[in-house]
Scaffold this motif. Sequence first.
Motif, PDB file in Angstrom:
ATOM      1  N   LYS A   1       0.826  -1.209   0.000  1.00  0.00           N
ATOM      2  CA  LYS A   1       0.000   0.000   0.000  1.00  0.00           C
ATOM      3  C   LYS A   1       0.861   1.261   0.000  1.00  0.00           C
ATOM      4  N   ALA A   2       2.003   1.212   0.665  1.00  0.00           N
ATOM      5  CA  ALA A   2       2.886   2.381   0.708  1.00  0.00           C
ATOM      6  C   ALA A   2       3.437   2.698  -0.683  1.00  0.00           C
ATOM      7  N   VAL A   3       3.862   1.667  -1.432  1.00  0.00           N
ATOM      8  CA  VAL A   3       4.397   1.946  -2.774  1.00  0.00           C
ATOM      9  C   VAL A   3       3.264   2.262  -3.747  1.00  0.00           C
TER      10      VAL A   3
ATOM     11  N   ILE B   1       1.443   4.709  -9.626  1.00  0.00           N
ATOM     12  CA  ILE B   1       1.913   3.662 -10.533  1.00  0.00           C
ATOM     13  C   ILE B   1       2.586   4.333 -11.725  1.00  0.00           C
ATOM     14  N   ASP B   2       3.900   4.291 -11.705  1.00  0.00           N
ATOM     15  CA  ASP B   2       4.678   4.980 -12.728  1.00  0.00           C
ATOM     16  C   ASP B   2       6.022   4.281 -12.857  1.00  0.00           C
TER      17      ASP B   2
ATOM     18  N   GLY C   1      16.254  -0.942  -5.776  1.00  0.00           N
ATOM     19  CA  GLY C   1      15.442   0.175  -5.306  1.00  0.00           C
ATOM     20  C   GLY C   1      14.091  -0.263  -4.781  1.00  0.00           C
ATOM     21  N   ASN C   2      13.456  -1.202  -5.472  1.00  0.00           N
ATOM     22  CA  ASN C   2      12.152  -1.691  -5.041  1.00  0.00           C
ATOM     23  C   ASN C   2      12.259  -2.496  -3.759  1.00  0.00           C
ATOM     24  N   CYS C   3      13.336  -3.270  -3.614  1.00  0.00           N
ATOM     25  CA  CYS C   3      13.535  -4.035  -2.381  1.00  0.00           C
ATOM     26  C   CYS C   3      13.759  -3.106  -1.189  1.00  0.00           C
ATOM     27  N   ARG C   4      14.439  -1.988  -1.432  1.00  0.00           N
ATOM     28  CA  ARG C   4      14.622  -1.015  -0.348  1.00  0.00           C
ATOM     29  C   ARG C   4      13.300  -0.397   0.059  1.00  0.00           C
ATOM     30  N   SER C   5      12.384  -0.274  -0.884  1.00  0.00           N
ATOM     31  CA  SER C   5      11.055   0.277  -0.564  1.00  0.00           C
ATOM     32  C   SER C   5      10.197  -0.706   0.222  1.00  0.00           C
ATOM     33  N   CYS C   6      10.533  -2.006   0.134  1.00  0.00           N
ATOM     34  CA  CYS C   6       9.744  -3.060   0.801  1.00  0.00           C
ATOM     35  C   CYS C   6      10.688  -3.966   1.589  1.00  0.00           C
ATOM     36  N   PRO C   7      11.375  -3.440   2.604  1.00  0.00           N
ATOM     37  CA  PRO C   7      12.434  -4.226   3.265  1.00  0.00           C
ATOM     38  C   PRO C   7      11.937  -5.481   3.961  1.00  0.00           C
ATOM     39  N   ARG C   8      10.753  -5.424   4.544  1.00  0.00           N
ATOM     40  CA  ARG C   8      10.265  -6.607   5.265  1.00  0.00           C
ATOM     41  C   ARG C   8       9.777  -7.683   4.295  1.00  0.00           C
ATOM     42  N   THR C   9       9.212  -7.258   3.188  1.00  0.00           N
ATOM     43  CA  THR C   9       8.839  -8.227   2.149  1.00  0.00           C
ATOM     44  C   THR C   9      10.093  -8.879   1.581  1.00  0.00           C
ATOM     45  N   TYR C  10      11.122  -8.081   1.358  1.00  0.00           N
ATOM     46  CA  TYR C  10      12.393  -8.601   0.849  1.00  0.00           C
ATOM     47  C   TYR C  10      12.985  -9.621   1.818  1.00  0.00           C
TER      48      TYR C  10
END
Length: 272
Positions: A110-112, A117-118, A145-154
């Motif tokens: 939800k945060a990203v 969406i771009d 970059g995307n993994c840094r935006s979702c660290p717990r998912t990563y």
Amino acid sequence: METEEDEEQGQGYLTPVLSHALFPGQASAEAKKRYEALQEYAKRYSWVGMGRIHKGLREQVRVNDLSAIQKPHLFFLPDVPSVPFFPRDAHRHDIEVLEANYSVIFAEFKAVYQRGIDSKQGWTSLGPKGHAVFPLYSAGVSVAGNCRSCPRTYRTLLCLRTFISSNSLGSAGFWLLGPGATLGSSYGPTNTRLRCHLGLQTPPLCELVVGGEPQCWSEGHCLLVDDSFLHTVSHKGPSEAGPRVILSVDLWHPNVAAAERQALDFMFSPDL
């Protein structure tokens, strides 16, 4: 175990390897490249356990010409038990890890999503009617970059025992499908993986049909899908329902042996 009939017809797993049979001349350049990679792997390590992979590479041309409900277009591993949907027990540990982290994964999505969406925000595969992907791994490479935006998912992905993270057959990310959208019939690239879908947001009238069998997603729960079968995805809900959202993670097929996984990592290395 090879039968007498196999030996008579020269179709046993190890027969092509031991006889050094020529690779099919009509094979694609991509298939020949994978065959050369297998030969290099065997030189470095061993031919032991490589019979099915060798057989699959040789037979890929025939598989591509078939009209079938299961037809992986890149690599087909012979004699792997296959059904469109697998039971949870096939990957119980990894499913339980994903489902236990549903809340934090959904919060990071939800945060990203709220950032927009771009492509500048890390989204890819932008299509009509809200079809989009936020990749965390793409073809065996982490999207930093995307993994840094979702660290717990990563970190959750790193806890999975069977996540395909080292070769180009494996990916993971958030997949969106907007109301009114349908993704047409297609085949996945290989039957050596299962695609695990964790439902994050699943409005009514969303459906996945694999090998003629329909299923629906459920929020907080996983589906194990063999996407080498012909499959379609649709969202026939109203516009106010919002997009269907899943976390898709590629896991090894449970019937692919450890030695075969190691060889496939080598053959389908992102660096090749």
